[in-house]
Scaffold this motif. Structure first.
Motif, PDB file in Angstrom:
ATOM      1  N   ASP A 155       0.875  -1.162   0.000  1.00 45.96           N
ATOM      2  CA  ASP A 155       0.000   0.000   0.000  1.00 45.96           C
ATOM      3  C   ASP A 155       0.918   1.220   0.000  1.00 45.96           C
ATOM      4  N   LYS A 165      -0.140   4.508   1.823  1.00 47.60           N
ATOM      5  CA  LYS A 165       0.013   4.505   3.284  1.00 47.60           C
ATOM      6  C   LYS A 165       1.413   4.070   3.719  1.00 47.60           C
ATOM      7  N   GLN A 190       2.889   1.103   3.578  1.00 43.93           N
ATOM      8  CA  GLN A 190       2.866  -0.110   4.392  1.00 43.93           C
ATOM      9  C   GLN A 190       2.774  -1.367   3.536  1.00 43.93           C
ATOM     10  N   PRO A 209       4.012  -0.912   8.561  1.00 38.76           N
ATOM     11  CA  PRO A 209       4.400   0.391   8.000  1.00 38.76           C
ATOM     12  C   PRO A 209       5.905   0.534   7.855  1.00 38.76           C
TER      13      PRO A 209
END
Lengths: 436, 177
Positions: free
Chosen positions: A80, A83, A85, A95
């Motif tokens: 992702d 984000k 992460q 993360p």
């Protein structure tokens, strides 16, 4: 700073060690679905019974604890990037501030009916060998698909258990990505003498048998009866994580000279990477242990902001079968590579073959070394490799490249003459030493 | 880190360092015993001639004793698939009990300083002489009759190279083949 490394083999381990060495306080998370840090190239030794499981561990059992690394024992499933992460199969997303993709590669299985059957193995994971060993008491015959390095190591390993092994090869020779026809024939003969016949030019189309493997059928309809199938046809990069992301991918993940991908804060190293090949002069996948270790270290340094350029990888392999060692590097093969494209590019060769198993051959283009095969007496292979990597014009020393005529002492004035290319501090010291 | 260097102006190519190295790495550490027992031992360094045609003009007739440079980072350590080749306080050490003889290190060493013989053999900086002082710390240095082999940092060796060699006797003068 929170570093996240996906993968805990050569590149991932090397990166983690580099990060920890430079920054004792950094938060380093390693995501891996395997608990142990082990050497994949040693799996064939474990299969052959020459090493125990313990012998595969090239780092201590408590590697993660000892280095203060956080191990997320899980499979990374997606990135992702928005984000920052990494999503994993079972736990919460992980993360990162800086991410290293060291996801490696997987055994390439041929497209044949039933290739996913129980009883068909690669030689890539500890679980492969752990799956094979308990079955061997019921295996009289085995077929190895492919005669690359891993295929041959698999065949030799099974032979140690008294299994009758046949290698089925689609190309015309064994080790087609590593050796020229002439040296490959020596190894094909050597395997034959040791009870492992090779059948070349065949295409497996089906794995036969219901609950148990019964044989391999080829395109010509021939059936090779067996109770076990192993696959050694090279590897494909594990690119699941880059799917659906803007990370640029061709055959492997594309990186710049700092091993950064096209997405900020995401780096890549090891078998998943398509990095610059110093000999080819273009980006290429060299899924090799030494390249992965070096890339892991350099990626880690760049993740820490050091700006260290990667000088490029080189195809290289060293192996010994039945007491006969061979080392080859660069563009020493004449058949097209698995990625298509250019290969076998040379305009001249020099060779010497004092005996059938003592063989040196150097491939040159425009008076620079682009590849070599050294068999039998391999001690000076590293000198050929450094001459190749430095892209130096060797026209003056052409007659001295083979066998024992080549040694470091002889090369020192040549290195001194080309000192701007031999930038390693130890090389510069030698130049200074002989220049007095 | 302390390392070994050879001053080619003083090396006469006598191979004493090679013999001392081989004996140091034998079972008995005695030359007569090695010979009488037929023990197979190999030196981990080699005396080589500097240059040859077409490079005689630059450095003809000089010998030099060469071994592992204990480089950092070490290509042989990167290449090792078994964890045998590793760094210990800057030294490049091969744990022979872990070596499987794949010769990846031989392929990777840019100096040709590793011998493939059952396991990888290389300069291990004489661990059995760990307590000794001065020239006796390393077998090759102790054996060198002209003082060509020296111990120290490269900076220290550079100072030696800056000094002229006094006795003409020690000017290396062997003729390359």
């Amino acid at each position: 700073m929170r570093y996240v490394i996906v993968g805990a083999s050569a590149a991932g381990v090397s990166a983690a060690e580099t990060l920890r060495q430079r920054d004792p306080a950094a938060e380093i998370v390693v995501i891996s679905d395997e608990r142990l840090v082990y050497s994949r190239p040693l799996l064939s030794y474990y299969l052959a019974g020459h090493l125990s499981e313990e012998g595969l561990l090239y780092r201590p059992r408590d590697f993660f604890e000892r280095l203060g690394l956080t191990l997320v024992l899980d499979r990374a499933t997606a990135l992702d990037l928005a984000k920052s992460q990494v999503e994993v199969e079972h736990g919460p997303p992980v993360p990162y501030d800086k991410l290293l993709l060291a996801t490696g590669a997987s055994a390439r299985f041929p497209r044949a009916e039933g290739i996913k059957k129980d009883g068909v193995f690669g030689l890539r994971h500890l679980s492969d060998v752990e799956g094979i060993l308990p079955r061997l008491s019921e295996v009289k015959k085995a077929v190895v698909l492919g005669a690359g390095l891993v295929g041959l190591k698999a065949a030799a390993g099974l032979r140690e258990h008294g299994v009758e092994v046949t290698m089925l090869v689609s190309s015309r020779q064994v080790l087609s990505q590593m050796l020229d026809t002439s040296s490959a024939q020596v190894f094909q003969d050597l395997f034959e003498q040791n009870g492992v016949p090779t059948v070349t030019g065949v295409k497996p189309t089906a794995i036969l048998g219901k609950d148990r493997i019964e044989g391999v059928e080829t395109a010509s309809g021939e059936v090779f009866p067996c109770q076990l199938v192993m696959v050694g046809k090279g590897v494909d990069p594990n690119l699941e994580l880059t799917e659906g992301t803007p990370i640029k991918v061709e055959y492997g993940a594309l990186v710049d000279q700092y091993l950064a991908t096209s997405v900020e804060n995401v780096y890549a190293a090891g078998d998943v990477v398509q990095a610059m090949d110093a000999v080819r002069g273009e980006s290429w996948i060299n899924a090799l242990w030494p390249c992965a270790v070096e890339q892991g270290r350099i990626a880690a340094l760049n993740m820490m902001g050091e700006k260290v350029a990667y000088r490029g990888s080189t195809r290289m392999n060293s192996v010994q079968f039945f007491s006969l060692p061979v080392i080859s590097a660069g563009l020493a093969v004449l058949t097209p590579g698995p990625l298509g494209g250019r290969s076998g590019e040379h305009d001249s060769t020099i060779e010497d073959r004092p005996s059938p198993t003592l063989y040196w051959k150097v491939f040159l283009k425009d008076d620079t070394i682009v590849g070599f095969v050294v068999m039998g007496d391999i001690e000076r292979a590293g000198l050929l490799k450094i001459l190749m990597e430095k892209r130096v014009n060797v026209s003056q020393i052409r007659d001295d490249l083979l066998g024992r005529r080549l040694d470091l002492g002889f090369l020192l004035p040549f290195i001194a003459e080309n000192r701007e290319r031999f930038v390693e501090p130890e090389m510069q010291e030698l130049v200074e030493t002989v220049g007095v | 880190m302390e390392r070994l260097f050879c001053d080619p102006r003083k090396c006469v190519g006598c191979h004493a360092c090679e013999i001392a190295c081989a004996v140091e790495h034998s079972q008995s550490k005695q030359l007569w015993s090695v010979i009488l027992n037929g023990e197979t031992v190999r030196p981990r360094r080699a005396v080589q001639v500097v240059g040859r045609e077409p490079f005689r003009a630059i450095q003809a007739g000089r010998a030099v004793s060469l071994g592992c440079h204990h480089c950092n980072p070490a290509p042989c350590v990167d290449a090792c698939i078994s964890g045998a080749m590793h760094k210990e306080k800057g030294e490049t050490i091969c744990t022979v009990s872990r070596c499987v003889g794949c010769w990846m290190c031989v392929m990777a060493c840019p100096y040709g300083a590793i011998t493939p013989l059952v396991t990888a053999l290389k300069c291990d900086l004489c661990p059995d002489r760990a307590g000794r002082e001065g020239r006796a710390r390393y077998a090759c240095v102790e054996a060198c009759p002209t003082g060509a082999l020296v111990v120290g940092t490269f900076e220290e060796f550079r100072q030696i190279l800056a000094q002229p060699v006094e006795s003409p006797f020690v000017q290396g003068a062997i003729t390359p083949a």
